[in-house]
Design a protein around this motif. Structure first.
Motif, PDB file in Angstrom:
ATOM      1  N   PHE A  32       0.784  -1.163  -0.009  1.00  0.00           N
ATOM      2  CA  PHE A  32      -0.135  -0.096  -0.257  1.00  0.00           C
ATOM      3  C   PHE A  32       0.974   1.312  -0.040  1.00  0.00           C
ATOM      4  O   PHE A  32       0.490   2.279  -0.799  1.00  0.00           O
ATOM      5  CB  PHE A  32      -0.983   0.042   1.192  1.00  0.00           C
ATOM      6  CG  PHE A  32      -1.790   1.133   0.955  1.00  0.00           C
ATOM      7  CD1 PHE A  32      -2.968   1.180   0.123  1.00  0.00           C
ATOM      8  CD2 PHE A  32      -1.803   2.131   2.070  1.00  0.00           C
ATOM      9  CE1 PHE A  32      -3.643   2.220   0.401  1.00  0.00           C
ATOM     10  CE2 PHE A  32      -2.757   3.205   2.125  1.00  0.00           C
ATOM     11  CZ  PHE A  32      -3.603   3.220   1.245  1.00  0.00           C
ATOM     12  N   VAL A  33       1.847   1.285   0.813  1.00  0.00           N
ATOM     13  CA  VAL A  33       2.815   2.503   0.771  1.00  0.00           C
ATOM     14  C   VAL A  33       3.361   2.630  -0.513  1.00  0.00           C
ATOM     15  O   VAL A  33       3.687   3.774  -1.152  1.00  0.00           O
ATOM     16  CB  VAL A  33       3.886   2.102   1.931  1.00  0.00           C
ATOM     17  CG1 VAL A  33       5.274   3.244   1.594  1.00  0.00           C
ATOM     18  CG2 VAL A  33       3.351   2.272   3.300  1.00  0.00           C
ATOM     19  N   ALA A  34       3.876   1.429  -1.134  1.00  0.00           N
ATOM     20  CA  ALA A  34       4.479   1.607  -2.639  1.00  0.00           C
ATOM     21  C   ALA A  34       3.553   2.223  -3.428  1.00  0.00           C
ATOM     22  O   ALA A  34       3.581   3.153  -4.369  1.00  0.00           O
ATOM     23  CB  ALA A  34       4.984   0.258  -3.067  1.00  0.00           C
ATOM     24  N   MET A  62      -6.443  15.482 -13.711  1.00  0.00           N
ATOM     25  CA  MET A  62      -7.160  15.977 -12.237  1.00  0.00           C
ATOM     26  C   MET A  62      -7.469  14.680 -11.577  1.00  0.00           C
ATOM     27  O   MET A  62      -7.480  14.767 -10.284  1.00  0.00           O
ATOM     28  CB  MET A  62      -8.437  17.209 -12.623  1.00  0.00           C
ATOM     29  CG  MET A  62      -7.961  18.178 -13.256  1.00  0.00           C
ATOM     30  SD  MET A  62      -6.605  19.430 -12.179  1.00  0.00           S
ATOM     31  CE  MET A  62      -7.799  19.573 -10.961  1.00  0.00           C
ATOM     32  N   TYR A  63      -8.137  13.809 -12.245  1.00  0.00           N
ATOM     33  CA  TYR A  63      -8.176  12.708 -11.562  1.00  0.00           C
ATOM     34  C   TYR A  63      -7.089  12.063 -10.950  1.00  0.00           C
ATOM     35  O   TYR A  63      -7.080  11.542  -9.736  1.00  0.00           O
ATOM     36  CB  TYR A  63      -8.865  11.541 -12.676  1.00  0.00           C
ATOM     37  CG  TYR A  63      -8.850   9.973 -11.842  1.00  0.00           C
ATOM     38  CD1 TYR A  63      -9.858   9.623 -11.122  1.00  0.00           C
ATOM     39  CD2 TYR A  63      -7.761   9.146 -12.556  1.00  0.00           C
ATOM     40  CE1 TYR A  63      -9.631   8.520 -10.686  1.00  0.00           C
ATOM     41  CE2 TYR A  63      -7.971   8.133 -11.780  1.00  0.00           C
ATOM     42  CZ  TYR A  63      -8.940   7.509 -11.157  1.00  0.00           C
ATOM     43  OH  TYR A  63      -9.048   6.208 -10.535  1.00  0.00           O
ATOM     44  N   GLN A  64      -5.875  12.031 -11.561  1.00  0.00           N
ATOM     45  CA  GLN A  64      -4.649  11.604 -11.054  1.00  0.00           C
ATOM     46  C   GLN A  64      -4.196  12.330  -9.515  1.00  0.00           C
ATOM     47  O   GLN A  64      -3.829  11.588  -8.844  1.00  0.00           O
ATOM     48  CB  GLN A  64      -3.449  11.561 -11.911  1.00  0.00           C
ATOM     49  CG  GLN A  64      -3.644  10.364 -13.233  1.00  0.00           C
ATOM     50  CD  GLN A  64      -2.657  10.534 -14.182  1.00  0.00           C
ATOM     51  OE1 GLN A  64      -2.143  11.493 -14.347  1.00  0.00           O
ATOM     52  NE2 GLN A  64      -2.688   9.594 -15.092  1.00  0.00           N
ATOM     53  N   ILE A  65      -4.510  13.470  -9.857  1.00  0.00           N
ATOM     54  CA  ILE A  65      -4.005  14.374  -8.747  1.00  0.00           C
ATOM     55  C   ILE A  65      -4.806  14.033  -7.518  1.00  0.00           C
ATOM     56  O   ILE A  65      -4.450  14.154  -6.564  1.00  0.00           O
ATOM     57  CB  ILE A  65      -4.137  15.851  -9.013  1.00  0.00           C
ATOM     58  CG1 ILE A  65      -2.873  16.225 -10.150  1.00  0.00           C
ATOM     59  CG2 ILE A  65      -3.832  17.014  -7.691  1.00  0.00           C
ATOM     60  CD1 ILE A  65      -3.067  17.511 -10.635  1.00  0.00           C
ATOM     61  N   ALA A  66      -6.101  14.096  -7.655  1.00  0.00           N
ATOM     62  CA  ALA A  66      -7.201  13.785  -6.624  1.00  0.00           C
ATOM     63  C   ALA A  66      -7.044  12.400  -6.012  1.00  0.00           C
ATOM     64  O   ALA A  66      -7.058  12.153  -4.853  1.00  0.00           O
ATOM     65  CB  ALA A  66      -8.553  13.941  -7.045  1.00  0.00           C
ATOM     66  N   LYS A  67      -6.741  11.378  -6.861  1.00  0.00           N
ATOM     67  CA  LYS A  67      -6.641  10.031  -6.439  1.00  0.00           C
ATOM     68  C   LYS A  67      -5.369   9.947  -5.382  1.00  0.00           C
ATOM     69  O   LYS A  67      -5.218   9.483  -4.426  1.00  0.00           O
ATOM     70  CB  LYS A  67      -6.205   9.087  -7.578  1.00  0.00           C
ATOM     71  CG  LYS A  67      -5.798   7.702  -7.402  1.00  0.00           C
ATOM     72  CD  LYS A  67      -5.757   6.965  -8.433  1.00  0.00           C
ATOM     73  CE  LYS A  67      -5.382   5.230  -7.941  1.00  0.00           C
ATOM     74  NZ  LYS A  67      -5.012   4.535  -9.121  1.00  0.00           N
ATOM     75  N   SER A  68      -4.131  10.664  -5.660  1.00  0.00           N
ATOM     76  CA  SER A  68      -2.934  10.885  -4.914  1.00  0.00           C
ATOM     77  C   SER A  68      -3.420  11.370  -3.657  1.00  0.00           C
ATOM     78  O   SER A  68      -2.868  10.908  -2.514  1.00  0.00           O
ATOM     79  CB  SER A  68      -1.899  11.327  -5.727  1.00  0.00           C
ATOM     80  OG  SER A  68      -1.999  12.841  -5.854  1.00  0.00           O
ATOM     81  N   ASP A  69      -4.097  12.495  -3.695  1.00  0.00           N
ATOM     82  CA  ASP A  69      -4.365  13.224  -2.372  1.00  0.00           C
ATOM     83  C   ASP A  69      -5.357  12.249  -1.489  1.00  0.00           C
ATOM     84  O   ASP A  69      -5.004  12.010  -0.114  1.00  0.00           O
ATOM     85  CB  ASP A  69      -5.273  14.483  -2.852  1.00  0.00           C
ATOM     86  CG  ASP A  69      -5.477  15.293  -1.813  1.00  0.00           C
ATOM     87  OD1 ASP A  69      -4.890  15.508  -0.688  1.00  0.00           O
ATOM     88  OD2 ASP A  69      -6.958  15.631  -1.453  1.00  0.00           O
ATOM     89  N   ILE A  70      -6.279  11.617  -2.073  1.00  0.00           N
ATOM     90  CA  ILE A  70      -7.013  10.653  -1.238  1.00  0.00           C
ATOM     91  C   ILE A  70      -6.237   9.540  -0.736  1.00  0.00           C
ATOM     92  O   ILE A  70      -6.353   9.170   0.535  1.00  0.00           O
ATOM     93  CB  ILE A  70      -8.147  10.288  -2.295  1.00  0.00           C
ATOM     94  CG1 ILE A  70      -9.247  11.274  -2.464  1.00  0.00           C
ATOM     95  CG2 ILE A  70      -8.901   9.026  -1.255  1.00  0.00           C
ATOM     96  CD1 ILE A  70     -10.166  10.909  -3.375  1.00  0.00           C
ATOM     97  N   SER A  71      -5.290   8.902  -1.576  1.00  0.00           N
ATOM     98  CA  SER A  71      -4.384   7.897  -0.970  1.00  0.00           C
ATOM     99  C   SER A  71      -3.470   8.279   0.175  1.00  0.00           C
ATOM    100  O   SER A  71      -3.489   7.465   1.176  1.00  0.00           O
ATOM    101  CB  SER A  71      -3.941   7.180  -2.006  1.00  0.00           C
ATOM    102  OG  SER A  71      -2.990   8.050  -2.811  1.00  0.00           O
ATOM    103  N   LEU A  72      -3.062   9.674  -0.194  1.00  0.00           N
ATOM    104  CA  LEU A  72      -2.048  10.029   0.896  1.00  0.00           C
ATOM    105  C   LEU A  72      -2.961  10.311   2.509  1.00  0.00           C
ATOM    106  O   LEU A  72      -2.307  10.217   3.462  1.00  0.00           O
ATOM    107  CB  LEU A  72      -1.385  11.412   0.452  1.00  0.00           C
ATOM    108  CG  LEU A  72      -0.301  12.025   1.489  1.00  0.00           C
ATOM    109  CD1 LEU A  72       0.735  11.041   1.587  1.00  0.00           C
ATOM    110  CD2 LEU A  72      -0.111  13.371   1.058  1.00  0.00           C
ATOM    111  N   ARG A  73      -4.080  10.713   2.057  1.00  0.00           N
ATOM    112  CA  ARG A  73      -4.903  10.919   3.304  1.00  0.00           C
ATOM    113  C   ARG A  73      -5.197   9.684   4.102  1.00  0.00           C
ATOM    114  O   ARG A  73      -5.297   9.645   5.323  1.00  0.00           O
ATOM    115  CB  ARG A  73      -6.243  11.833   3.040  1.00  0.00           C
ATOM    116  CG  ARG A  73      -6.056  13.191   2.719  1.00  0.00           C
ATOM    117  CD  ARG A  73      -7.337  13.898   2.618  1.00  0.00           C
ATOM    118  NE  ARG A  73      -7.198  15.213   1.768  1.00  0.00           N
ATOM    119  CZ  ARG A  73      -8.031  16.032   1.742  1.00  0.00           C
ATOM    120  NH1 ARG A  73      -9.225  15.961   2.262  1.00  0.00           N
ATOM    121  NH2 ARG A  73      -7.866  17.354   0.921  1.00  0.00           N
ATOM    122  N   LEU A  74      -5.527   8.663   3.300  1.00  0.00           N
ATOM    123  CA  LEU A  74      -5.820   7.472   3.711  1.00  0.00           C
ATOM    124  C   LEU A  74      -4.598   6.910   4.574  1.00  0.00           C
ATOM    125  O   LEU A  74      -4.812   6.358   5.691  1.00  0.00           O
ATOM    126  CB  LEU A  74      -6.196   6.353   2.769  1.00  0.00           C
ATOM    127  CG  LEU A  74      -6.656   5.248   3.179  1.00  0.00           C
ATOM    128  CD1 LEU A  74      -7.668   5.147   4.058  1.00  0.00           C
ATOM    129  CD2 LEU A  74      -6.884   4.004   2.056  1.00  0.00           C
TER     130      LEU A  74
END
Length: 94
Positions: A32-34, A62-74
């Motif tokens: 998951f970290v990877a 924009m989807y890729q940016i939002a996805k990375s933001d959500i995964s970082l928050r998780l």
């Protein structure tokens, strides 16, 4: 009353359980970290493309940016919960 095929059902579920590989928590966490790291790299590249004007599909970037933001928050929340759990265990009196 006799139910036919019950032994076959038991054998089927047992073989399915043996085929299913159970990964240790540490391995799942490492993967998951990877994945989060990869998402952050993709988002950084997407931001670079937007800044340089190399936009082919703004929606995808924009989807890729939002996805990375959500995964970082998780992953941050997972870390916070793990620390809280550790602290709670350390406060327990034996």
């Amino acid at each position: 009353m006799r139910i036919e095929g019950l032994n076959d059902f038991t054998a089927l579920t047992t073989s399915q359980k043996n085929e299913k590989e159970v990964k240790p928590f540490s391995e799942v966490l490492e993967e998951f970290v990877a994945d989060v790291n990869y998402d952050l790299k993709v988002a950084k590249e997407a931001e670079r493309k937007i800044a340089a004007g190399e936009v082919e599909n703004l929606e995808n970037l924009m989807y890729q940016i939002a996805k990375s933001d959500i995964s970082l928050r998780l992953i941050t929340e997972i870390r916070n919960k793990a620390l809280e759990s550790y602290q709670e265990i350390m406060r327990m009196q034996v």
